[in-house]
Design an enzyme around this catalytic site. Structure first.
Site, short mmCIF file in Angstrom:
data_model
loop_
_atom_site.label_atom_id
_atom_site.label_comp_id
_atom_site.label_asym_id
_atom_site.label_seq_id
_atom_site.Cartn_x
_atom_site.Cartn_y
_atom_site.Cartn_z
N LYS A 229 0.82 -1.22 0.00
CA LYS A 229 0.00 0.00 0.00
C LYS A 229 0.85 1.27 0.00
CE LYS A 229 -4.39 -1.86 1.55
NZ LYS A 229 -5.40 -1.98 2.62
N ARG A 263 -3.44 -9.85 5.45
CA ARG A 263 -3.84 -9.95 4.05
C ARG A 263 -2.68 -9.43 3.19
NH1 ARG A 263 -6.08 -6.65 0.20
NH2 ARG A 263 -7.57 -7.63 -1.23
C1 8Y4 Z 1 -1.06 -1.43 -3.80
C2 8Y4 Z 1 -1.53 -2.64 -3.37
C3 8Y4 Z 1 -1.83 -0.31 -3.61
C4 8Y4 Z 1 -2.78 -2.74 -2.79
C5 8Y4 Z 1 -3.09 -0.42 -3.03
C6 8Y4 Z 1 -3.57 -1.64 -2.63
C7 8Y4 Z 1 -8.02 -4.40 2.45
C8 8Y4 Z 1 -9.04 -5.27 2.05
C9 8Y4 Z 1 -8.23 -4.25 0.33
C10 8Y4 Z 1 -7.70 -4.31 3.83
C11 8Y4 Z 1 -9.44 -5.94 4.20
C12 8Y4 Z 1 -5.51 -2.75 -1.59
C13 8Y4 Z 1 -10.14 -5.86 -0.11
C14 8Y4 Z 1 -6.91 -2.39 -1.29
N1 8Y4 Z 1 -7.51 -3.78 1.35
N2 8Y4 Z 1 -9.75 -6.04 2.91
N3 8Y4 Z 1 -9.16 -5.15 0.71
N4 8Y4 Z 1 -8.44 -5.10 4.66
N5 8Y4 Z 1 -10.11 -6.67 5.09
N6 8Y4 Z 1 -4.82 -1.68 -2.11
O1 8Y4 Z 1 -6.84 -3.56 4.28
O2 8Y4 Z 1 -5.06 -3.84 -1.41
S1 8Y4 Z 1 -8.05 -3.78 -1.35
#
Ligand code: 8Y4
Length: 287
Positions: A229, A263
């Site tokens: 993230k 996760r």
């Molecule tokens: C790079 C990689 C930039 C990933 C942004 C992202 C969470 C989640 C997501 C979380 C739970 C993401 C579905 C966003 N984040 N579910 N989901 N907790 N429970 N962004 O933090 O991965 S998606």
């Protein structure tokens, strides 16, 4: 309240999930615009191969998501989400006997995926969508409730909270737990997630992680997602493909602060980081 939230295994359909030690949830995106996979996992066999690898690397759960929740993402229809997710869930269950978590806010997707053998619901909207709470109750599956203010389209527009972020997150999650219990979803089936990166500045995210213990005190298992993230990108000035070391540091800290499900995208390295951290916390080699 006195019992540890992690004492009894979670009943996830046919699976039992032992949370007496920290576990890894591997991310399986089935969105065409999938940020880290370039949409490759739209192809069913690629998705399955990726899940198989994550399981071999030690993932306890595979989190399947068909709706992009990136900042600014546009919503998709329930039918489109179902068309993306259902075939993958079906084969993960049938061919790999995987414990599948379905990353959805949609009642129809919850209902259908539970019927296909999914074992957990991961709802970034904490069952606030119309009909979601009652659908989740009917599945009898555990549900992760995540903190997010607003919707992915607008959540990163100058996020602000009255008072401390950790208090806002705690109040929100306590309200959602109460709403779930009132709707017939027992506490024994709930997990909590502070929602790193969802409507939060880097400072909010760092502070939330540092104070994760506040949420642990609510007495429910904690799930966290920080993998790749932008909080890592911003602190270290790294593009998304260079965020693994930063993510492993965050995972170790999250475990020390009480997280029980992480996760992540990079399962193998995360399992090692988490197990090493756990060995120190336990002063031993047992899981
Ligand atoms: C790079 C990689 C930039 C990933 C942004 C992202 C969470 C989640 C997501 C979380 C739970 C993401 C579905 C966003 N984040 N579910 N989901 N907790 N429970 N962004 O933090 O991965 S998606």
């Amino acid at each position: 309240m006195s019992d540890s939230p992690s004492a009894a295994p979670l009943h996830c359909g046919r699976h039992r999930l032992d949370l007496s030690y920290p576990r890894v949830m591997g991310i399986l995106n089935v969105t065409p615009d999938s940020f880290s996979d370039g949409g490759r996992h739209n192809i069913l066999d690629d998705a399955l191969a990726h899940a198989e690898r994550m399981l071999a690397e030690g993932a306890a759960i595979i989190d399947v998501g068909g709706e992009s929740t990136r900042p600014g993402a546009q919503p998709i229809s329930e039918q489109e989400e179902l068309d993306r997710v259902a075939p993958v869930v079906e084969r993960l269950v049938r061919d790999l006997d995987a414990l599948v978590s379905v990353d959805t806010s949609s009642p129809a997707v919850m209902t259908e995926c539970a019927a296909l053998g999914a074992g957990m619901i991961n709802d970034v909207r904490a069952l606030r969508r119309e009909g979601a709470l009652s659908a989740a109750v009917r599945t009898a599956l555990p549900v992760s409730l995540m903190h997010m203010v607003g919707e992915p389209e607008d959540m990163q527009q100058a996020p602000q909270y009255d008072g401390a972020i950790e208090s806002a997150v705690e109040d929100f999650l306590m309200e959602r737990v109460a709403a779930c219990e009132a709707g017939g979803l027992t506490r024994a089936r709930l997990l909590l997630d502070p929602g790193f990166g969802f409507g939060k500045t880097v400072e909010h995210n760092l502070r939330l992680l540092n104070r994760l213990g506040r949420l642990e005190a609510l007495g429910l298992p904690l799930l966290v997602g920080m993998s790749r993230k932008s909080m890592i990108g911003k602190v270290l000035e790294r593009p998304v493909e260079e965020r693994l070391p930063g993510g492993l540091a965050l995972a170790a800290l999250a475990v020390e602060r009480g997280a029980r499900i992480l996760r992540v995208h990079d399962v193998g390295p995360s399992v090692d980081a988490i197990n090493m951290t756990w060995a120190v916390l336990q002063e031993g080699m047992e899981p």
